[in-house]
Write an enzyme that holds these catalytic residues in place. Structure first.
Site, PDB file in Angstrom:
ATOM      1  CG  ASP A   1      -0.331   0.220   2.528  1.00  0.00           C
ATOM      2  OD1 ASP A   1       0.921   0.327   2.586  1.00  0.00           O
ATOM      3  OD2 ASP A   1      -1.049   0.318   3.532  1.00  0.00           O
ATOM      4  CG  HIS A   2      -0.660   4.764   1.574  1.00  0.00           C
ATOM      5  ND1 HIS A   2      -1.755   3.902   1.612  1.00  0.00           N
ATOM      6  CD2 HIS A   2      -0.619   5.381   2.786  1.00  0.00           C
ATOM      7  CE1 HIS A   2      -2.343   4.014   2.789  1.00  0.00           C
ATOM      8  NE2 HIS A   2      -1.679   4.900   3.516  1.00  0.00           N
TER       9      HIS A   2
ATOM     10  CB  THR B   1       3.232  -2.211  10.827  1.00  0.00           C
ATOM     11  OG1 THR B   1       1.916  -2.677  10.423  1.00  0.00           O
ATOM     12  CG2 THR B   1       3.096  -0.853  11.488  1.00  0.00           C
TER      13      THR B   1
ATOM     14  CB  CYS C   1       1.149  -2.303   4.761  1.00  0.00           C
ATOM     15  SG  CYS C   1       1.103  -3.308   6.252  1.00  0.00           S
TER      16      CYS C   1
ATOM     17  CG  HIS D   1      11.045 -23.189  13.651  1.00  0.00           C
ATOM     18  ND1 HIS D   1      11.150 -22.948  15.001  1.00  0.00           N
ATOM     19  CD2 HIS D   1      12.189 -23.836  13.298  1.00  0.00           C
ATOM     20  CE1 HIS D   1      12.308 -23.433  15.451  1.00  0.00           C
ATOM     21  NE2 HIS D   1      12.960 -23.959  14.428  1.00  0.00           N
TER      22      HIS D   1
ATOM     23  CB  ILE E   1       0.532  -5.496  11.538  1.00  0.00           C
ATOM     24  CG1 ILE E   1       1.812  -5.565  12.375  1.00  0.00           C
ATOM     25  CG2 ILE E   1      -0.631  -6.122  12.311  1.00  0.00           C
ATOM     26  CD1 ILE E   1       1.800  -4.662  13.608  1.00  0.00           C
TER      27      ILE E   1
ATOM     28  CG  HIS F   1       9.090 -27.174  12.617  1.00  0.00           C
ATOM     29  ND1 HIS F   1       8.771 -26.476  13.762  1.00  0.00           N
ATOM     30  CD2 HIS F   1      10.440 -27.356  12.640  1.00  0.00           C
ATOM     31  CE1 HIS F   1       9.879 -26.227  14.432  1.00  0.00           C
ATOM     32  NE2 HIS F   1      10.908 -26.746  13.779  1.00  0.00           N
TER      33      HIS F   1
HETATM   34  C1  RB5 Z   1      -1.642   2.888   6.422  1.00  0.00           C
HETATM   35  O1  RB5 Z   1      -1.543   4.150   6.986  1.00  0.00           O
HETATM   36  C2  RB5 Z   1      -1.250   1.819   7.434  1.00  0.00           C
HETATM   37  O2  RB5 Z   1      -2.277   1.651   8.337  1.00  0.00           O
HETATM   38  C3  RB5 Z   1      -0.927   0.543   6.710  1.00  0.00           C
HETATM   39  O3  RB5 Z   1       0.114   0.755   5.825  1.00  0.00           O
HETATM   40  C4  RB5 Z   1      -0.473  -0.633   7.561  1.00  0.00           C
HETATM   41  O4  RB5 Z   1       0.565  -0.298   8.407  1.00  0.00           O
HETATM   42  C5  RB5 Z   1      -1.523  -1.422   8.195  1.00  0.00           C
HETATM   43  O5  RB5 Z   1      -1.252  -2.425   8.881  1.00  0.00           O
END
Ligand code: RB5
Length: 149
Positions: free
Chosen positions: A8-9, A67, A65, A98, A69, A133
């Site tokens: 993403d951005h 993070t 992205c 693993h 996450i 595993h």
């Molecule tokens: C976008 O601002 C941010 O929320 C996304 O890139 C990501 O980190 C989500 O997990």
């Protein structure tokens, strides 16, 4: 080896860094976007890559992205996906050794380009250890079978 890649951005510059690395390593890479700083929704990009991996059209995926996450949360809702956020060399190695992670997720806001290159290289070149595993991954597959179509 075929890899599907997207961001993403929050991770666009890092996606370009990783694309260049994969090119250098002669990995057949398909880029599913996005293409700049414009704000987009990470689930759309995670879905594109997770579908490719889940349907066996590519061998693995890389998602970026802010993070890592959000991408991992979405990708792990697809059958057969084992998506892992990696933040350091140890988690990059373990994700393969693993967990046999077939999608690696990185944070564009937490990794500089050199570190991201290192983490992707480790994940790509580490071998899944198998053995004990396998039993654990089998248990994960059973959850997939029960909960996902
Ligand atoms: C976008 O601002 C941010 O929320 C996304 O890139 C990501 O980190 C989500 O997990």
């Amino acid at each position: 080896m075929k890899i599907a890649l997207a961001t993403d951005h929050g991770g666009f510059p890092l996606k370009e860094t990783i694309k260049k690395l994969l090119l250098e390593l002669h990995v057949d890479t398909t880029d599913y976007g996005s293409e700049g700083a414009e704000s987009v929704d990470y689930p759309d990009y995670a879905i594109a890559v997770a579908e490719q991996v889940s349907e066996g059209k590519v061998d693995a995926g890389v998602l970026v992205c802010g993070t890592g996450i959000g991408m991992a949360i979405v990708a792990n809702k697809f059958k057969g996906i084992r998506a892992a956020v990696v933040n350091d060399p140890y988690t990059a190695r373990m994700a393969k050794e693993h967990n046999n992670a077939n999608i690696v997720c990185l944070g564009g806001r937490v990794n500089d380009p050199e570190k991201a290159r290192e983490l992707v290289k480790i994940w790509l070149t580490t071998r899944y250890e198998g053995g004990r595993h396998d039993r654990r991954l089998q248990k994960i597959s059973e959850i997939d079978k029960k909960n996902l179509k």
